[in-house]
Design an enzyme around this catalytic site. Structure first.
Site, PDB file in Angstrom:
ATOM      1  N   HIS A  97      35.825 -51.626  14.220  1.00 28.57           N
ATOM      2  CA  HIS A  97      34.712 -52.645  14.252  1.00 28.57           C
ATOM      3  C   HIS A  97      34.770 -53.441  13.214  1.00 28.57           C
ATOM      4  O   HIS A  97      34.948 -53.110  12.178  1.00 28.57           O
ATOM      5  CB  HIS A  97      33.402 -52.177  14.611  1.00 28.57           C
ATOM      6  CG  HIS A  97      33.073 -51.161  13.823  1.00 28.57           C
ATOM      7  ND1 HIS A  97      33.572 -49.872  13.568  1.00 28.57           N
ATOM      8  CD2 HIS A  97      32.246 -51.008  12.520  1.00 28.57           C
ATOM      9  CE1 HIS A  97      33.073 -48.954  12.730  1.00 28.57           C
ATOM     10  NE2 HIS A  97      32.348 -49.805  11.996  1.00 28.57           N
ATOM     11  N   HIS A  99      32.234 -55.962  11.107  1.00 31.77           N
ATOM     12  CA  HIS A  99      30.577 -56.154  10.802  1.00 31.77           C
ATOM     13  C   HIS A  99      30.770 -57.866  10.481  1.00 31.77           C
ATOM     14  O   HIS A  99      31.486 -58.209   9.819  1.00 31.77           O
ATOM     15  CB  HIS A  99      30.270 -55.760   9.441  1.00 31.77           C
ATOM     16  CG  HIS A  99      30.120 -54.109   9.601  1.00 31.77           C
ATOM     17  ND1 HIS A  99      29.175 -53.483   9.849  1.00 31.77           N
ATOM     18  CD2 HIS A  99      31.321 -53.242   9.492  1.00 31.77           C
ATOM     19  CE1 HIS A  99      29.363 -52.037   9.863  1.00 31.77           C
ATOM     20  NE2 HIS A  99      30.807 -52.016   9.573  1.00 31.77           N
TER      21      HIS A  99
HETATM   22  P1  AMP Z   1      30.710 -48.307   9.722  1.00 31.82           P
HETATM   23  O1  AMP Z   1      29.944 -47.538   8.638  1.00 31.82           O
HETATM   24  O2  AMP Z   1      31.676 -49.614   9.204  1.00 31.82           O
HETATM   25  O3  AMP Z   1      31.736 -47.284  10.556  1.00 31.82           O
HETATM   26  O4  AMP Z   1      29.746 -48.851  10.535  1.00 31.82           O
HETATM   27  C1  AMP Z   1      29.257 -48.346  11.724  1.00 31.82           C
HETATM   28  C2  AMP Z   1      28.096 -48.787  12.189  1.00 31.82           C
HETATM   29  O5  AMP Z   1      27.818 -48.560  13.456  1.00 31.82           O
HETATM   30  C3  AMP Z   1      26.788 -48.701  11.329  1.00 31.82           C
HETATM   31  O6  AMP Z   1      26.323 -49.856  10.689  1.00 31.82           O
HETATM   32  C4  AMP Z   1      25.814 -48.274  12.174  1.00 31.82           C
HETATM   33  O7  AMP Z   1      24.517 -48.624  12.153  1.00 31.82           O
HETATM   34  C5  AMP Z   1      26.085 -48.792  13.679  1.00 31.82           C
HETATM   35  N1  AMP Z   1      26.058 -48.035  14.940  1.00 31.82           N
HETATM   36  C6  AMP Z   1      26.283 -46.914  14.998  1.00 31.82           C
HETATM   37  N2  AMP Z   1      25.652 -46.502  16.370  1.00 31.82           N
HETATM   38  C7  AMP Z   1      25.562 -47.646  17.037  1.00 31.82           C
HETATM   39  C8  AMP Z   1      25.176 -48.186  18.188  1.00 31.82           C
HETATM   40  N3  AMP Z   1      24.688 -47.115  19.255  1.00 31.82           N
HETATM   41  N4  AMP Z   1      24.680 -49.648  18.413  1.00 31.82           N
HETATM   42  C9  AMP Z   1      24.880 -50.185  17.559  1.00 31.82           C
HETATM   43  N5  AMP Z   1      25.392 -49.918  16.262  1.00 31.82           N
HETATM   44  C10 AMP Z   1      25.510 -48.612  15.913  1.00 31.82           C
END
Ligand code: AMP
Ligand code: ZN
Length: 131
Positions: A97, A99
């Site tokens: 993903h 950001h």
């Molecule tokens: P990372 O730390 O780069 O893996 O980011 C993962 C992101 O996914 C975090 O900022 C979480 O807040 C976000 N996240 C986890 N579950 C969900 C969800 N169901 N819907 C939207 N964002 C999510």
């Protein structure tokens, strides 16, 4: 596979959708930290940045850029574009993903201030250089 972003991409789990095409989706991050914090994900499961093909990552970057421009057009003053790649780099969801974080001046700090380690950068560049 029990992957939250696969579940969002296939409609099993709800999200606050910002964008969708045949290969990618973007939705609001649930962290509710920076207003408009958005995640751009491939619909197909790809574990991380290094596992993506050039074609896959190029498409995601194009989508991230379109969203970034859209947010600036809406009045945000800038964006952070971040990919955490691997657990050591604080990737917590193991589905690639990007950001896209809309920013306004004075809205806080994304990272803790880092201090110089006094590294010999010439030596380090020699070790890391791609021949
Ligand atoms: P990372 O730390 O780069 O893996 O980011 C993962 C992101 O996914 C975090 O900022 C979480 O807040 C976000 N996240 C986890 N579950 C969900 C969800 N169901 N819907 C939207 N964002 C999510
Ligand atoms: Zn997945």
């Amino acid at each position: 596979m029990d992957c939250i972003f696969c579940k969002i991409a296939n409609g099993e789990t709800n999200c606050h959708k910002i964008y969708e095409d045949d290969k990618a989706m973007a939705f609001l991050d649930i962290s509710d930290d920076f207003e408009g914090h958005t995640l751009v994900v491939p619909k197909k499961h790809i574990a991380n940045f290094n596992e993506s093909s050039n074609c896959q990552i190029t498409h995601l970057i194009k989508v991230a850029k379109q969203i970034s421009q859209h947010y600036v057009d809406l009045g945000y003053e800038g964006t952070n574009i971040v990919i955490n790649n691997g657990e050591a780099a604080e990737q917590s969801v193991h589905h690639l993903h990007i950001h896209v974080i809309p920013r306004r001046k004075g809205d806080g700090k994304l990272y803790m201030p880092l201090h110089s380690r006094g590294t010999d950068l010439q030596k380090l560049a020699k070790k890391l250089r791609i021949k």
